[in-house]
Design an enzyme around this catalytic site. Structure first.
Site, PDB file in Angstrom:
ATOM      1  N   TYR A  53       0.851  -1.195   0.000  1.00 43.68           N
ATOM      2  CA  TYR A  53       0.000   0.000   0.000  1.00 43.68           C
ATOM      3  C   TYR A  53       0.875   1.230   0.000  1.00 43.68           C
ATOM      4  CZ  TYR A  53      -5.006  -0.377  -0.017  1.00 43.68           C
ATOM      5  OH  TYR A  53      -6.302  -0.502  -0.438  1.00 43.68           O
ATOM      6  N   GLU A  55      -0.436   4.790  -0.561  1.00 45.68           N
ATOM      7  CA  GLU A  55      -1.252   5.995  -0.824  1.00 45.68           C
ATOM      8  C   GLU A  55      -0.393   7.243  -0.699  1.00 45.68           C
ATOM      9  OE1 GLU A  55      -4.308   5.410   2.030  1.00 45.68           O
ATOM     10  OE2 GLU A  55      -5.676   4.524   0.583  1.00 45.68           O
ATOM     11  N   ASP A 199      -6.198  13.179 -25.597  1.00 46.73           N
ATOM     12  CA  ASP A 199      -6.290  11.790 -25.139  1.00 46.73           C
ATOM     13  C   ASP A 199      -5.580  10.946 -26.202  1.00 46.73           C
ATOM     14  OD1 ASP A 199      -6.955   9.188 -24.594  1.00 46.73           O
ATOM     15  OD2 ASP A 199      -9.083   9.585 -24.197  1.00 46.73           O
ATOM     16  N   THR A 225      -3.624   5.542 -22.204  1.00 45.10           N
ATOM     17  CA  THR A 225      -3.513   4.201 -21.645  1.00 45.10           C
ATOM     18  C   THR A 225      -2.072   3.766 -21.918  1.00 45.10           C
ATOM     19  OG1 THR A 225      -4.239   3.278 -23.753  1.00 45.10           O
ATOM     20  CG2 THR A 225      -5.920   3.533 -22.064  1.00 45.10           C
ATOM     21  N   LYS A 228      -2.010   0.021 -25.130  1.00 41.85           N
ATOM     22  CA  LYS A 228      -2.377  -0.090 -26.547  1.00 41.85           C
ATOM     23  C   LYS A 228      -1.088  -0.050 -27.377  1.00 41.85           C
ATOM     24  CE  LYS A 228      -7.094   1.659 -26.061  1.00 41.85           C
ATOM     25  NZ  LYS A 228      -7.314   2.269 -24.753  1.00 41.85           N
ATOM     26  N   ARG A 234      -1.615  -2.951 -18.530  1.00 45.55           N
ATOM     27  CA  ARG A 234      -2.940  -2.330 -18.604  1.00 45.55           C
ATOM     28  C   ARG A 234      -3.000  -1.216 -17.573  1.00 45.55           C
ATOM     29  NH1 ARG A 234      -7.498  -3.431 -21.232  1.00 45.55           N
ATOM     30  NH2 ARG A 234      -6.226  -4.899 -22.364  1.00 45.55           N
TER      31      ARG A 234
HETATM   32  C1  LIG Z   1      -9.217   7.314 -26.788  1.00 47.56           C
HETATM   33  C2  LIG Z   1      -9.448   6.472 -25.568  1.00 47.56           C
HETATM   34  N1  LIG Z   1      -9.480   7.043 -24.382  1.00 47.56           N
HETATM   35  C3  LIG Z   1      -9.694   6.338 -23.263  1.00 47.56           C
HETATM   36  C4  LIG Z   1      -9.887   4.980 -23.310  1.00 47.56           C
HETATM   37  C5  LIG Z   1     -10.203   4.247 -22.048  1.00 47.56           C
HETATM   38  O1  LIG Z   1      -9.243   3.389 -21.618  1.00 47.56           O
HETATM   39  P1  LIG Z   1      -9.589   2.197 -20.625  1.00 47.56           P
HETATM   40  O2  LIG Z   1     -10.370   1.200 -21.405  1.00 47.56           O
HETATM   41  O3  LIG Z   1      -8.249   1.741 -20.178  1.00 47.56           O
HETATM   42  O4  LIG Z   1     -10.385   2.776 -19.491  1.00 47.56           O
HETATM   43  C6  LIG Z   1      -9.848   4.324 -24.541  1.00 47.56           C
HETATM   44  C7  LIG Z   1     -10.060   2.869 -24.614  1.00 47.56           C
HETATM   45  O5  LIG Z   1     -10.356   2.277 -25.571  1.00 47.56           O
HETATM   46  C8  LIG Z   1      -9.630   5.087 -25.716  1.00 47.56           C
HETATM   47  O6  LIG Z   1      -9.615   4.525 -26.916  1.00 47.56           O
END
Ligand SMILES: Cc1ncc(COP(=O)(O)O)c(C=O)c1O
Length: 419
Positions: A53, A55, A199, A225, A228, A234
């Site tokens: 842990y 935090e 994003d 993420t 990918k 993950r």
């Molecule tokens: C552009 C985008 N943002 C956020 C996410 C969310 O990621 P997670 O599935 O890890 O929550 C995804 C997942 O496919 C995504 O394609």
């Protein structure tokens, strides 16, 4: 990796792991958001950091015994900053969706307006879709792609931004096959006096590998993420300009999350190190080369490819010209051992559960070592399957061809899992 202990402890779970490994080994993974991380990353995720842990943040924790946790989290933070040229990194988000939630929590008040790409045109649920928290707690407006070209129309984005005056604009999507003009997004955000969130979940590996322009210095905040194209564990990641560091860290912990998953953070640190290497640059380049060949061959064989091609790791194909829906195509390809996902195409007249398109990607196949010639062959197999939905003999033949191709590119060859 030794799976015998799982076999002894829990035969049912072991059987599922064994079955999944065999499935992954004997099929072609073409879902663009999936990938195979290194065994080093897998092992880090199964490490003793799972027990701890921690935090808080390095140097400021709520529990004792943090010497090594701090070391590994600091490594992940510094590497993430270096890899993406960011002033600040928070490596604790559990995944991409919680990372986006934390950014909204940090920068917005409930009821503030956000503007993202609509899901129907390639955006993500967390960019303000009606079923997501992001449209329940914030007012969501959307931009889309041009009706003819299916490309982002930056004049239109600007028009909507100046009209709607959102507090936050989101660039980035799950099903957009072209490069993003982050500079244009940055200028629009500045004029509209909005924050710009990029994003980069889908394209993080392409940015790290130098085959897609970086989001900084145009973005205020970048989420991702790590599993990918980046090919890590993950998990999620938030990068930002220094001025937002405090608000973002506070939003992740204590506002939204509890103890960070340090075993996954150890995997992220390894993944960032891997992504800095020359091999990763070659890998990222090959993902895009493979994808272009795949798109070209599918087009030559009568499939309508949205935007007429791709600049990145994914292809969006309209399969209705083959007399099939996206759902039928997904099921048909699964039958022959090729895993894709059904997907809406822009201005799709069909419904999300049975749309007109499929989304295919090359990150996982490129991780297996496949190159242009395999993509050409694969495109042939895909089209042959789509042209013969009812022909069991043809389908059985394609399934055998897929298995043979898989056997030439073994997945995790050192991983012994005996059923
Ligand atoms: C552009 C985008 N943002 C956020 C996410 C969310 O990621 P997670 O599935 O890890 O929550 C995804 C997942 O496919 C995504 O394609």
């Amino acid at each position: 990796m030794d799976y015998n202990e799982i076999k002894k402890a829990d035969r049912e779970v072991f059987d599922a792991i064994h079955g999944e490994l065999e499935r992954q080994r004997s099929t072609l993974e073409m879902i663009p958001s999936e990938n195979y991380c290194s065994t080093a990353v897998l092992k880090a995720m199964a490490s003793i950091f799972n027990s701890k842990y921690s935090e808080g943040y390095p140097g400021k924790r709520y529990y004792g015994g943090q010497e090594f946790v701090d070391a590994v989290e600091n490594l992940a933070i510094e590497r993430a900053k270096q890899l993406f040229g960011a002033e600040h990194a928070n490596v604790q988000p559990y995944s991409g969706s919680p990372a986006n939630m934390a950014v909204y929590y940090a920068l917005l008040e409930p009821g503030d307006k956000i503007m993202g790409m609509s899901l129907a045109h390639g955006g993500h649920l967390t960019h303000g879709h009606r079923v997501s928290f992001s449209s329940k707690y914030y007012k969501a407006v959307h931009y889309g792609v041009d009706k003819e070209s299916h490309l982002i129309d930056y004049d239109e984005v600007k028009k909507i931004a100046l009209q709607e005056k959102p507090k936050l604009i989101i660039a980035g999507a799950t099903a957009y096959p072209r490069k993003y003009d982050f500079k244009a997004f940055g200028e629009i955000a500045q004029e509209a006096e909005a924050y710009l969130l990029v994003d980069m979940a889908h394209i993080a590996g392409l940015i790290a590998g130098g085959v897609h322009p970086n989001a900084f210095p145009h973005a205020d905040v970048v989420t991702s993420t790590t599993h990918k194209t980046l090919r890590g564990p993950r998990g999620g990641l938030i990068l930002s300009k220094r001025e937002y560091a405090k608000a973002i860290d506070h939003a992740v912990f204590p506002s939204l999350q509890g103890g960070p998953h340090e075993h996954v953070i150890a995997g992220k640190a390894i993944c960032f190190k891997e992504a800095m290497g020359e091999d990763f640059k070659k890998y990222a380049k090959q993902i895009v080369k493979n994808c272009k060949v795949l798109a070209d061959r599918l087009m030559e064989n009568g499939l309508d490819i949205i935007t007429g091609g791709t600049d990145n790791h994914l292809v969006l194909a309209d399969v209705t010209s083959k007399g099939l829906s996206g759902k039928q195509a997904e099921e048909l390809l699964e039958e022959v051992g090729i895993t894709v996902n059904k997907n809406m195409i822009p201005f799709d007249p069909r419904k999300p559960f049975d749309p007109s398109g499929i989304r295919l990607g090359t990150p996982a196949l490129t991780s297996r070592g496949m190159e242009e010639s395999e993509m050409e062959y694969l495109a042939e197999l895909i089209v042959k399957a789509l042209d013969n939905p009812e022909n069991s003999l043809v389908k059985a033949g394609i399934r055998e061809d897929v298995k043979e191709l898989c056997s030439k590119f073994p997945l995790y060859p050192d991983m012994e899992v005996q059923g």
